[in-house]
Design a protein around this motif. Sequence first.
Motif, PDB file in Angstrom:
ATOM      1  N   VAL A   1      32.265  51.797  80.886  1.00  0.00           N
ATOM      2  CA  VAL A   1      31.006  51.729  80.685  1.00  0.00           C
ATOM      3  C   VAL A   1      30.945  53.673  80.240  1.00  0.00           C
ATOM      4  CG1 VAL A   1      30.208  50.305  82.384  1.00  0.00           C
ATOM      5  CG2 VAL A   1      31.295  52.623  83.296  1.00  0.00           C
TER       6      VAL A   1
ATOM      7  N   VAL B   1      28.885  57.577  80.873  1.00  0.00           N
ATOM      8  CA  VAL B   1      27.619  57.555  81.919  1.00  0.00           C
ATOM      9  C   VAL B   1      26.672  58.908  80.980  1.00  0.00           C
ATOM     10  CG1 VAL B   1      27.358  58.972  83.572  1.00  0.00           C
ATOM     11  CG2 VAL B   1      29.609  57.409  84.211  1.00  0.00           C
TER      12      VAL B   1
ATOM     13  N   ASP C   1      22.226  57.173  84.308  1.00  0.00           N
ATOM     14  CA  ASP C   1      22.627  55.397  83.626  1.00  0.00           C
ATOM     15  C   ASP C   1      23.997  55.171  83.411  1.00  0.00           C
ATOM     16  OD1 ASP C   1      19.764  55.127  83.808  1.00  0.00           O
ATOM     17  OD2 ASP C   1      19.076  55.388  81.830  1.00  0.00           O
ATOM     18  N   VAL C   2      24.186  54.477  83.309  1.00  0.00           N
ATOM     19  CA  VAL C   2      25.435  53.953  82.533  1.00  0.00           C
ATOM     20  C   VAL C   2      24.898  52.562  81.467  1.00  0.00           C
ATOM     21  CG1 VAL C   2      27.108  54.456  84.427  1.00  0.00           C
ATOM     22  CG2 VAL C   2      25.940  51.871  84.547  1.00  0.00           C
ATOM     23  N   SER C   3      26.083  52.561  80.347  1.00  0.00           N
ATOM     24  CA  SER C   3      25.879  51.837  79.022  1.00  0.00           C
ATOM     25  C   SER C   3      27.081  51.309  78.902  1.00  0.00           C
ATOM     26  CB  SER C   3      25.780  53.130  77.761  1.00  0.00           C
ATOM     27  OG  SER C   3      24.144  53.809  78.548  1.00  0.00           O
ATOM     28  N   CYS C   4      27.528  50.089  78.751  1.00  0.00           N
ATOM     29  CA  CYS C   4      28.492  49.805  77.780  1.00  0.00           C
ATOM     30  C   CYS C   4      28.888  50.498  77.051  1.00  0.00           C
ATOM     31  CB  CYS C   4      28.468  48.350  77.653  1.00  0.00           C
ATOM     32  SG  CYS C   4      28.932  46.400  77.095  1.00  0.00           S
ATOM     33  N   SER C   5      30.776  50.665  77.179  1.00  0.00           N
ATOM     34  CA  SER C   5      31.047  51.692  75.616  1.00  0.00           C
ATOM     35  C   SER C   5      31.381  50.675  74.867  1.00  0.00           C
ATOM     36  CB  SER C   5      32.028  51.742  77.076  1.00  0.00           C
ATOM     37  OG  SER C   5      33.180  50.629  77.099  1.00  0.00           O
TER      38      SER C   5
ATOM     39  N   TRP D   1      22.489  51.933  86.585  1.00  0.00           N
ATOM     40  CA  TRP D   1      23.071  53.672  87.130  1.00  0.00           C
ATOM     41  C   TRP D   1      24.330  54.025  88.214  1.00  0.00           C
ATOM     42  CZ3 TRP D   1      19.239  50.386  88.612  1.00  0.00           C
ATOM     43  CH2 TRP D   1      19.181  50.514  89.721  1.00  0.00           C
ATOM     44  N   MET D   2      24.545  55.353  88.141  1.00  0.00           N
ATOM     45  CA  MET D   2      25.382  55.429  88.790  1.00  0.00           C
ATOM     46  C   MET D   2      24.633  56.923  89.568  1.00  0.00           C
ATOM     47  SD  MET D   2      28.496  58.008  88.339  1.00  0.00           S
ATOM     48  CE  MET D   2      27.978  59.300  88.649  1.00  0.00           C
TER      49      MET D   2
ATOM     50  N   THR E   1      28.467  53.344  91.827  1.00  0.00           N
ATOM     51  CA  THR E   1      27.691  52.273  90.369  1.00  0.00           C
ATOM     52  C   THR E   1      26.341  50.821  90.542  1.00  0.00           C
ATOM     53  OG1 THR E   1      29.396  53.315  88.587  1.00  0.00           O
ATOM     54  CG2 THR E   1      27.290  51.679  87.883  1.00  0.00           C
TER      55      THR E   1
END
Length: 106
Positions: A46, A48, A65-69, A77-78, A94
């Motif tokens: 992910v 951040v 927010d956390v997104s797929c890498s 979110w973290m 997270t």
Amino acid sequence: MADTVAPRLYACYNCHSHVALHDDIVSKTFQARHGRAFLFSHVMNVVVGEKEDRHLITGLHRVADVSCSDCGEVLGWMYDKAYQESQKYKEGKTVLEKFKIVKHNW
């Protein structure tokens, strides 16, 4: 020869990149904008985003927010900082929204 058992994983619902291990779930009782969510002690693959203060159900927190890498889908979110003492256990953990992840290797 013994069979090796692969760990139970969660993956991004969009591109199926692995994002978390089932064994890293801290809580399944979280609520997100679109329904249930899980709190994880550790996630993988992910990105951040920028940290910002947000008023959540349990009070004010600094989150990112956390997104797929792989595909860029926002998955949750973290928690960076909890301003209330009772919420400090969330720091560094997270939240992934249940509808944004799929089971893999179950």
